[in-house]
Scaffold this active site. Sequence first.
Site, PDB file in Angstrom:
ATOM      1  N   GLY A  62       0.825  -1.210   0.000  1.00 50.24           N
ATOM      2  CA  GLY A  62       0.000   0.000   0.000  1.00 50.24           C
ATOM      3  C   GLY A  62       0.852   1.251   0.000  1.00 50.24           C
ATOM      4  O   GLY A  62       1.082   1.876   1.045  1.00 50.24           O
ATOM      5  N   TYR A  63       1.360   1.600  -1.164  1.00 53.01           N
ATOM      6  CA  TYR A  63       2.218   2.791  -1.285  1.00 53.01           C
ATOM      7  C   TYR A  63       1.501   3.900  -2.069  1.00 53.01           C
ATOM      8  O   TYR A  63       1.149   4.924  -1.520  1.00 53.01           O
ATOM      9  CB  TYR A  63       3.522   2.429  -2.008  1.00 53.01           C
ATOM     10  CG  TYR A  63       4.641   1.945  -1.109  1.00 53.01           C
ATOM     11  CD1 TYR A  63       4.381   1.295   0.093  1.00 53.01           C
ATOM     12  CD2 TYR A  63       5.970   2.119  -1.481  1.00 53.01           C
ATOM     13  CE1 TYR A  63       5.409   0.849   0.897  1.00 53.01           C
ATOM     14  CE2 TYR A  63       7.009   1.675  -0.674  1.00 53.01           C
ATOM     15  CZ  TYR A  63       6.725   1.043   0.516  1.00 53.01           C
ATOM     16  OH  TYR A  63       7.751   0.611   1.298  1.00 53.01           O
ATOM     17  N   GLU A  71      15.883  -5.048  -2.615  1.00 52.81           N
ATOM     18  CA  GLU A  71      15.821  -6.085  -3.647  1.00 52.81           C
ATOM     19  C   GLU A  71      16.492  -5.615  -4.929  1.00 52.81           C
ATOM     20  O   GLU A  71      15.844  -5.258  -5.897  1.00 52.81           O
ATOM     21  CB  GLU A  71      14.365  -6.500  -3.889  1.00 52.81           C
ATOM     22  CG  GLU A  71      14.216  -7.764  -4.695  1.00 52.81           C
ATOM     23  CD  GLU A  71      15.144  -8.911  -4.256  1.00 52.81           C
ATOM     24  OE1 GLU A  71      15.641  -9.602  -5.141  1.00 52.81           O
ATOM     25  OE2 GLU A  71      15.374  -9.104  -3.041  1.00 52.81           O
ATOM     26  N   SER A 100       9.209   5.283 -11.773  1.00 54.77           N
ATOM     27  CA  SER A 100       9.247   5.366 -13.240  1.00 54.77           C
ATOM     28  C   SER A 100      10.681   5.562 -13.703  1.00 54.77           C
ATOM     29  O   SER A 100      11.543   5.999 -12.943  1.00 54.77           O
ATOM     30  CB  SER A 100       8.384   6.528 -13.722  1.00 54.77           C
ATOM     31  OG  SER A 100       9.051   7.752 -13.443  1.00 54.77           O
TER      32      SER A 100
END
Lengths: 376, 456
Positions: B184-185, B302, B441
């Site tokens: 939930g960002y 990650e 992005s």
Amino acid sequence: MDLSYGEDHTLLSESIARFIQNDYDFETRSRIAASDLGFDPTVWQQFADLGWLAIPFSEDEGGLGADPVSVMILMEQFGRGLVLEPYVPSILLGGRLIASMGGAEQRSRYLGDLIEGKIQLAFGHGEPGGRYALAHVATRAEGGAGGFTLSGHKAVVHNAEAADFIIVSARGSGEVRAQDGISLFVVPRETPGLTVRPYRTVDGFRAAELVLKGAQVGEDALLGEEGGAYPAIEAVTDRAVAAVCSEAVGVMDLLRETTLEYLKTRQQFGRPLGAFQVLQHRAVDMLIACEEARSLALMATLSLDKSAPERRRAVSAAKAHMGNSGRKVGQEAVQLHGGMGVTDELKVGHYFKRLTMIDTFFGDAAHHLDRFAGDA
Amino acid sequence: MYRTRGEFAADGIGPGNRYGMTASGCGVATLLVRPDCIYISGAVRPDSGAACEGRVVMNIELTSADRAFRDEVRAFLATSLPPDIKRRVENGLELGREDYASWHRILYEKGWVAPGWPVDHGGTGWTHMQRYLYDEESAAASAPRIMPFGVNMVGPVIFTFGNSAQKARYLPRILSGEDWWCQGYSEPGAGSDLANLRTRAERDGDVYVVNGQKTWTTSAHWADHIFCLVRTDPDAAKPQQGISFLLIDMRSSGIEVKPIITIDGGHEVNDVFFEDVRVPVENLVGEENRGWTYAKFLLSFERAGIADVGRSKKQLAGLKRIAAAELSNGRPLSEDDRFREKIASLEIDLLALEYTELRALSRQTSGEEPGTEANILKIRGTEVQQRITELALEAVGTYANPYVPEALKDGWNEEPIGPEYAASVAPRYFNWRKASIYGGSNEIQKGIVAKLVLEL
């Protein structure tokens, strides 16, 4: 797998970088470029004394181990310094052709002197109309009593005027573009019937057109088997192509760093150019292009001792990419420097010109893309 | 200032001397090194025959240990990946929750589900290279990816910043696959500018009362829990400062999930609405108002595999098969000069990406901190992925047109319209436009590189 420099490689790299910094700044380079010879024999002798000319040769050949990574490191620094001395034509082409094709007597006759810095070599291979097809050899070699007679035209032969001996490819049999039938000859530059028409290249080097009209050489001028030179020519030029890809990495890095510095210092509209997002993103694109070119130059270098198909694929991938990324980085470096970028005074344009001419070295981006795809 | 070859020779040192062997004692050192000289003269080459304890000089070959590891992974995948799941991945068909879950379970039982975790939390202890090889082999075998939200995202935040109760409660269930997570960002007003998020969490005794909306929430419709960035201090001096990291049970009353259908017709992402959702304060990770720090950590955790080279290799092989099957002027499209060059160019870009990642991996292996190469790998990795989908679209030609979503479901038995491989090509092309948008992005990535690497 380990793709980072070992301590030894770092030391070698730093040593060459130090030489460039201390003894080969841009002013020195410009002075050498303007000289009659186009390179500095004193510098060349220094290369010999420092052992750099011995790097691409095995111990059996009188060299230092023939480690491709060391050649890569050397060439990258030469790129950063825009070094004019004819390392590629004399050592990586001429020297390697003799080392890989020549008999014991020929190797001992030439290689010792070459590594000591006493003689210069060149490789006359490409021809007008041949474009980048490596097997395109129209130059004829007619065997006769006691030797061969050579006739033909060799195009854009680097270091030909300074060379004591020019390795010339010529055909005894077969069609113009056939791989079979090509031989290599060691031709002394003063051979009657050989005309050398020298000129400067746009990037400050020296090259020449060679016209052979009945030039006579002895039997001992033939390197290796008659008519069987093509595989060695391809292997040697692949190694040289990998090396100029590394040179290009050095050129590109320096252009990128210089441009970045300019973006940080040049003020317009009351702030540094680098504060504008559109230019920031272009600077990042330059960084990506440099990093990718470096990755592929490294891959090509480490693939040189693999099988011929693997070697071809790796080298052509690197050269094709380099042609495109080099053009991009070169053009962007000029553009982001604005009007200053198109002046002869600034070093940017000289690096751009070198990068542009490297694209034409034994096949441009389109040629190597085609070869990579498996058809060249 | 330089020592010349002549000077070395005077000391009895010349080419071929085994002098100045490196500390590792590896390789045939023909390097001329002395502690008292600035200059070295010479070259080194690997001695392939030599047994070597230390570091071998730069080389491109896998070590025998890495080759053995790769073979072990390959053998495991060959026997353990269920054939029906493999077939669905291979043919670009839809995967259901159960497909992901059963592969997760198989890896969990093998002990390979969380390679990036510390060994004492259930990680594998693999080297960077082993993790790379594992990813590559998994992609080559057409294994589904592991859903990242639990294993790769909230898991590391919990074992790094969570308290012992949170670790005990959540980590085993993330590993086993019992709990599914979502992230939930993003919010309608907080995309690239994530710190502008407005979902409120107000303290009321032992609970936070959460109100607001999250969006682009992948697999919210499958998830048991959501980890959320929520605003706990609306009056903080900077937007980043008033944010907390909260774990919320998706079964809480007041949560509503609404599907967002993407341009390919698929359902991956959702809107998640929160209306007076009561969340126990024990679900706060770390300290209140420090959530931004944890979120940044998560983004940096990650890095391995971010370029997804293995999957792109697999996709490229599929593209080549399509090009070989399609005809152009009566000849295979793969023999058309222009198309062949497009593929070759893409393949070279993929090689450049692969070796850029391998270089980064070598630097990490030799102990260097990971830099911002992850940003570059994300940019180029997604560009390459998108280019593959673009060329596949070009390759199938007019048979990109038929829209038959049923054809992407396993068990659809009707006659395919056009070649069988064509059905998934256009949806995949449209769907994959997401890659250069999600996870920051590509423009945001460039901004980060400009700031942190180039210092602009």
